[in-house]
Design a protein around this motif. Structure first.
Motif, PDB file in Angstrom:
ATOM      1  N   CYS A  84       1.031  -1.220   0.204  1.00  0.00           N
ATOM      2  CA  CYS A  84       0.211   0.194  -0.106  1.00  0.00           C
ATOM      3  C   CYS A  84       1.252   1.130   0.378  1.00  0.00           C
ATOM      4  O   CYS A  84       1.556   1.640   0.816  1.00  0.00           O
ATOM      5  N   PHE A  85       0.460   1.964  -0.971  1.00  0.00           N
ATOM      6  CA  PHE A  85       1.560   3.502  -0.970  1.00  0.00           C
ATOM      7  C   PHE A  85       1.042   4.344  -0.156  1.00  0.00           C
ATOM      8  O   PHE A  85       1.728   5.129  -0.068  1.00  0.00           O
ATOM      9  N   ALA A  86      -0.405   4.206   0.911  1.00  0.00           N
ATOM     10  CA  ALA A  86       0.196   5.129   1.564  1.00  0.00           C
ATOM     11  C   ALA A  86       0.358   5.249   2.928  1.00  0.00           C
ATOM     12  O   ALA A  86       0.113   5.612   4.164  1.00  0.00           O
ATOM     13  N   GLY A 229     -15.781  -0.129 -13.542  1.00  0.00           N
ATOM     14  CA  GLY A 229     -14.297   0.272 -13.879  1.00  0.00           C
ATOM     15  C   GLY A 229     -13.845  -0.851 -13.116  1.00  0.00           C
ATOM     16  O   GLY A 229     -13.831  -0.778 -12.043  1.00  0.00           O
ATOM     17  N   VAL A 230     -12.943  -1.469 -13.255  1.00  0.00           N
ATOM     18  CA  VAL A 230     -11.931  -1.919 -12.933  1.00  0.00           C
ATOM     19  C   VAL A 230     -10.057  -1.328 -13.242  1.00  0.00           C
ATOM     20  O   VAL A 230      -9.269  -1.603 -13.991  1.00  0.00           O
ATOM     21  N   LEU A 231      -9.561  -1.119 -11.573  1.00  0.00           N
ATOM     22  CA  LEU A 231      -8.030  -0.904 -11.834  1.00  0.00           C
ATOM     23  C   LEU A 231      -7.625  -2.044 -11.650  1.00  0.00           C
ATOM     24  O   LEU A 231      -7.583  -2.831 -10.061  1.00  0.00           O
ATOM     25  N   MET A 232      -7.064  -2.575 -12.209  1.00  0.00           N
ATOM     26  CA  MET A 232      -6.055  -3.558 -12.303  1.00  0.00           C
ATOM     27  C   MET A 232      -4.743  -3.661 -11.915  1.00  0.00           C
ATOM     28  O   MET A 232      -3.533  -3.192 -12.105  1.00  0.00           O
ATOM     29  N   ALA A 233      -4.902  -3.404 -10.582  1.00  0.00           N
ATOM     30  CA  ALA A 233      -3.455  -3.109  -9.639  1.00  0.00           C
ATOM     31  C   ALA A 233      -3.549  -3.662  -8.274  1.00  0.00           C
ATOM     32  O   ALA A 233      -4.616  -3.509  -7.947  1.00  0.00           O
ATOM     33  N   PRO A 234      -2.429  -3.522  -7.826  1.00  0.00           N
ATOM     34  CA  PRO A 234      -1.064  -3.290  -9.139  1.00  0.00           C
ATOM     35  C   PRO A 234      -0.358  -5.041  -9.224  1.00  0.00           C
ATOM     36  O   PRO A 234      -0.541  -5.878  -8.651  1.00  0.00           O
ATOM     37  N   ILE A 235      -0.175  -5.021 -10.541  1.00  0.00           N
ATOM     38  CA  ILE A 235       0.538  -6.074 -11.248  1.00  0.00           C
ATOM     39  C   ILE A 235       1.211  -6.572 -10.208  1.00  0.00           C
ATOM     40  O   ILE A 235       2.675  -5.359 -10.700  1.00  0.00           O
ATOM     41  N   LEU A 236       2.521  -7.481 -10.174  1.00  0.00           N
ATOM     42  CA  LEU A 236       3.391  -7.510  -8.856  1.00  0.00           C
ATOM     43  C   LEU A 236       4.485  -8.723  -9.839  1.00  0.00           C
ATOM     44  O   LEU A 236       4.110  -9.768 -10.719  1.00  0.00           O
ATOM     45  N   PRO A 237       5.162  -7.485 -10.478  1.00  0.00           N
ATOM     46  CA  PRO A 237       6.826  -8.338 -11.007  1.00  0.00           C
ATOM     47  C   PRO A 237       7.481  -9.552 -10.247  1.00  0.00           C
ATOM     48  O   PRO A 237       7.489  -9.525  -8.932  1.00  0.00           O
ATOM     49  N   GLY A 238       6.958 -10.788 -11.520  1.00  0.00           N
ATOM     50  CA  GLY A 238       7.502 -11.882 -11.005  1.00  0.00           C
ATOM     51  C   GLY A 238       5.843 -12.845 -10.290  1.00  0.00           C
ATOM     52  O   GLY A 238       6.427 -13.945  -9.813  1.00  0.00           O
ATOM     53  N   LEU A 239       5.450 -12.031  -9.935  1.00  0.00           N
ATOM     54  CA  LEU A 239       4.240 -12.837  -9.136  1.00  0.00           C
ATOM     55  C   LEU A 239       3.376 -12.629  -9.935  1.00  0.00           C
ATOM     56  O   LEU A 239       1.984 -13.893  -9.921  1.00  0.00           O
ATOM     57  N   THR A 265       1.402  -1.378 -13.105  1.00  0.00           N
ATOM     58  CA  THR A 265       2.160  -2.303 -12.423  1.00  0.00           C
ATOM     59  C   THR A 265       2.404  -1.279 -11.077  1.00  0.00           C
ATOM     60  O   THR A 265       2.366  -0.340 -10.307  1.00  0.00           O
ATOM     61  N   LEU A 266       3.294  -2.294 -10.092  1.00  0.00           N
ATOM     62  CA  LEU A 266       3.729  -1.952  -9.051  1.00  0.00           C
ATOM     63  C   LEU A 266       4.504  -0.747  -8.808  1.00  0.00           C
ATOM     64  O   LEU A 266       5.626  -0.666  -9.410  1.00  0.00           O
ATOM     65  N   HIS A 267       3.996  -0.016  -7.600  1.00  0.00           N
ATOM     66  CA  HIS A 267       5.268   1.621  -7.744  1.00  0.00           C
ATOM     67  C   HIS A 267       5.560   1.287  -6.044  1.00  0.00           C
ATOM     68  O   HIS A 267       3.751   1.086  -5.208  1.00  0.00           O
ATOM     69  N   ALA A 299      11.064   4.446  -7.325  1.00  0.00           N
ATOM     70  CA  ALA A 299       9.494   4.326  -6.563  1.00  0.00           C
ATOM     71  C   ALA A 299       9.002   3.052  -8.157  1.00  0.00           C
ATOM     72  O   ALA A 299       7.764   2.010  -7.685  1.00  0.00           O
ATOM     73  N   TYR A 300       9.492   3.863  -9.634  1.00  0.00           N
ATOM     74  CA  TYR A 300       8.290   2.880  -9.816  1.00  0.00           C
ATOM     75  C   TYR A 300       9.191   1.898 -11.165  1.00  0.00           C
ATOM     76  O   TYR A 300      10.904   2.721 -11.116  1.00  0.00           O
ATOM     77  N   PRO A 301       8.946   1.164 -11.732  1.00  0.00           N
ATOM     78  CA  PRO A 301       9.875   0.605 -12.508  1.00  0.00           C
ATOM     79  C   PRO A 301       9.794   0.985 -13.973  1.00  0.00           C
ATOM     80  O   PRO A 301       9.270   1.939 -14.216  1.00  0.00           O
TER      81      PRO A 301
END
Length: 348
Positions: A84-86, A229-239, A265-267, A299-301
């Motif tokens: 969670c970014f918060a 609508g759907v926010l497809m988040a976060p998309i996790l690298p490698g997972l 994608t995950l930040h 923070a971002y890929p």
């Protein structure tokens, strides 16, 4: 911040430890009423009930989000999403961004009263208000505190447009109020579903309803006449960024009747970055080198990785007949009886 140097603070090394029976009052919360509840759903959690001075907040001008005003009736979140970014916002209250964020929740008990008062102020011009943009307003604590009904009632009574982004199926409790509001103003509803793998869900989002339950809520809201609508988040690298995971998630989102999907994608901002790194090193240590590479600059890929993942989501969305979402205006749902038109609803 270098990934190599990230670690959990000393008091976060035992995240399963329950909160003390009489927790100390943070210095930043003078006058708060401290409560714990002897129920399984709230075991180890502490709630700080406060009388907030204001509730409708302006988003800083330099922010990258497509809205200007927010309402956040809670700080901290019982969803306990490890990414969670918060999380860093808890440090402003003399609490930590790890276990405290998950288990020590600030509750603005006068939120509904404040919303009504601030909407009535002569200086307010009826701008759209976003909810669920910091922590989830339909987190588990909402089932006990019921802060959202009076907030929605006030927005309805002033015909003030608003949007809600959530992982919480508790939103269905307020469906009658949401439909009433939609008769007089613009209401935008969005769900966050980053993946549908249940093992991964239990590992990274332990306090949330399952992805299947969230998508069932999407279906029920669309059946009620809303375009969701759907926010497809976060998309996790490698997972959850492989083709199989992306296709399964997009297929489930389409089957639920969503009107669009927006991948993210995950930040990893400060606070979330440390906590996620601590979790990743414990649960998936073989992925640490990949994350060290992806997030070495911040923070971002890299943009190339983000574009690649977005393209694969777009391909899957086309395959399953689902529009790709994007920022834009909210829309009013149709009259309660007709079937949704299929017009895409923009996400927060």
């Amino acid at each position: 911040m270098r990934w190599d140097h990230l670690s959990a603070p000393p008091d976060e090394e035992h995240p399963d430890r329950a909160a003390p029976a009489t927790p100390p009052l943070p210095l930043a919360l003078p006058g708060a009423i401290v409560r714990t509840f002897d129920t399984p759903d709230f075991a180890g959690m502490t709630f700080y009930e406060v009388q907030a001075k204001s509730i409708i907040n302006r988003v800083p001008g330099e922010s990258r989000v497509p809205f200007s005003w927010t309402i956040n009736p809670y700080r901290g979140c019982t969803h306990a999403c490890v990414y969670c970014f918060a999380r860093s916002s808890h440090t402003y209250l003399d609490l930590d961004a790890g276990a405290d964020f998950d288990r020590k929740v600030i509750v603005k008990v006068n939120a509904g009263e404040l919303v009504r008062r601030e909407l009535a102020a002569p200086r307010w011009r009826g701008a759209a208000i976003a909810m669920g943009t910091n922590v989830d307003c339909y987190q588990r604590a909402e089932g006990r505190y019921r802060l959202l009904p009076p907030i929605i009632e006030a927005l309805r009574d002033f015909a003030n447009p608003f949007s809600i982004l959530t992982k919480g199926t508790l939103i269905l409790r307020d469906l009658p109020l949401l439909r009433q509001a939609a008769e007089v103003t613009r209401v935008s509803l969005s769900f966050s579903v980053g993946f549908v793998d249940e093992a991964l869900w239990r590992a990274v989002e332990p306090g949330t309803p399952s992805p299947a339950r969230r998508l069932d809520a999407v279906r029920r809201l669309t059946d009620a006449g809303f375009e969701v609508g759907v926010l497809m988040a976060p998309i996790l690298p490698g997972l959850s960024d492989d083709d199989e995971s992306i296709d399964a998630t997009v297929a489930a989102i389409a089957a639920a009747g969503a009107t669009g999907v927006t991948p993210l994608t995950l930040h990893l901002r400060p606070g979330a970055r440390q906590w996620y790194a601590y979790w990743l090193g414990r649960e998936f240590p073989h992925l640490v080198p990949r994350y060290r590479e992806l997030y070495r600059s911040g923070a971002y890929p890299p943009q190339a990785y983000q574009r690649e993942v977005t393209a694969r989501v777009r391909i899957a969305a086309r395959r399953h007949g689902l529009p790709q979402g994007g920022p834009g205006d909210t829309r009013r749902p149709p009259d309660p009886s007709p079937t949704p038109t299929g017009e895409q609803l923009a996400l927060l």
